[in-house]
Motif scaffolding. Structure first.
Motif, PDB file in Angstrom:
ATOM      1  N   VAL A   1       3.594   9.070   2.155  1.00  0.00           N
ATOM      2  CA  VAL A   1       3.572   7.625   2.374  1.00  0.00           C
ATOM      3  C   VAL A   1       4.638   6.994   1.494  1.00  0.00           C
ATOM      4  O   VAL A   1       4.850   7.432   0.364  1.00  0.00           O
TER       5      VAL A   1
ATOM      6  N   ILE B   1       3.888  -0.955   3.029  1.00  0.00           N
ATOM      7  CA  ILE B   1       3.975   0.453   3.419  1.00  0.00           C
ATOM      8  C   ILE B   1       4.989   0.527   4.546  1.00  0.00           C
ATOM      9  O   ILE B   1       4.828  -0.120   5.580  1.00  0.00           O
TER      10      ILE B   1
ATOM     11  N   ALA C   1       4.281   6.333   6.877  1.00  0.00           N
ATOM     12  CA  ALA C   1       3.101   7.147   6.560  1.00  0.00           C
ATOM     13  C   ALA C   1       3.052   8.335   7.507  1.00  0.00           C
ATOM     14  O   ALA C   1       3.147   8.167   8.727  1.00  0.00           O
TER      15      ALA C   1
ATOM     16  N   ARG D   1      -5.084   7.113   8.159  1.00  0.00           N
ATOM     17  CA  ARG D   1      -4.008   6.189   7.795  1.00  0.00           C
ATOM     18  C   ARG D   1      -4.523   5.000   6.987  1.00  0.00           C
ATOM     19  O   ARG D   1      -3.940   4.650   5.957  1.00  0.00           O
TER      20      ARG D   1
ATOM     21  N   VAL E   1      -3.206   4.192   3.186  1.00  0.00           N
ATOM     22  CA  VAL E   1      -2.503   2.947   2.888  1.00  0.00           C
ATOM     23  C   VAL E   1      -3.246   2.167   1.808  1.00  0.00           C
ATOM     24  O   VAL E   1      -2.649   1.684   0.842  1.00  0.00           O
TER      25      VAL E   1
ATOM     26  N   THR F   1      -2.809   3.847  -1.616  1.00  0.00           N
ATOM     27  CA  THR F   1      -1.450   3.690  -2.135  1.00  0.00           C
ATOM     28  C   THR F   1      -1.245   2.290  -2.710  1.00  0.00           C
ATOM     29  O   THR F   1      -0.716   2.131  -3.816  1.00  0.00           O
TER      30      THR F   1
END
Length: 142
Positions: free
Chosen positions: A67, A85, A88, A95, A99, A102
Motif C-alpha cells: 500500500v 492512499i 493498494a 482493502r 487502508v 495504514t
C-alpha cells in the motif's frame, strides 16, 4: 550577441517553467512491520521512513500486501493535511482494513521526531511511502 548582464539578471522564472512546478515527491519503500524507532530525532530521509512505518501493524488475516500513502509533513514532523492512499495491492475483501490501518499508523507515528535541518528540508514536500508486507510467515526473505 548577449548583453553583458550579471548572471542573476539573465535568469527569469518566466523563462524556465520548471521552476514554477510542484516540489518533487520524496519516495520510499519500507518492509513492514518495522522494529521500534530509535529515540533520537531523524536527521536523514533514510532514518525518517522506517520511523513513519514503525507503527504499522498487519490487519487480521492479511497474507501479503502493498500500500502506498501520499502525505506531507510540517517542519515539526506533524501531518500536513489528510494522507491519501494512492495504491493498494491486496484482495478486495481486505482493502478497507488495510487502508484504515495504514492511515491510523501514520496518525500514531506522527509527529515524527526530526532534526531542525531535516524538518526544514521536507516541510510541505509530498512524500509517497510504500508499505510492503510480505506475509506473516515470510520472515526476512528478500
Amino acid at each position: 550577441m548577449l548583453p553583458a548582464w550579471p548572471a542573476a539578471a539573465q535568469f527569469s522564472v518566466y523563462d524556465n517553467p520548471s521552476v514554477l512546478s510542484l516540489p518533487t515527491t520524496l519516495r520510499a519503500t519500507v518492509r513492514v512491520p518495522v522494529a521500534s524507532a530509535p529515540e533520537v530525532p531523524a536527521d536523514t530521509l533514510a532514518a525518517l521512513y522506517p520511523r513513519l512505518a514503525a507503527c504499522w501493524r498487519p490487519p487480521a488475516g492479511l497474507k501479503d500486501a502493498a500500500v502506498t500513502a501520499r502525505f506531507a509533513l510540517r517542519r515539526d514532523g506533524s501531518l500536513q493535511g489528510t494522507p491519501r492512499i494512492t495504491f493498494a495491492r491486496v484482495p478486495p475483501k481486505q482493502r478497507t482494513a488495510l487502508v484504515a490501518e495504514t492511515l491510523a499508523s501514520l496518525a500514531r507515528c506522527t509527529p515524527a521526531r526530526l532534526t531542525a535541518g531535516l524538518g526544514g528540508a521536507i516541510a510541505g514536500r509530498p512524500i509517497a511511502l510504500r508499505f510492503v508486507y510480505p506475509g506473516p510467515n515470510q520472515g526476512d526473505r528478500p
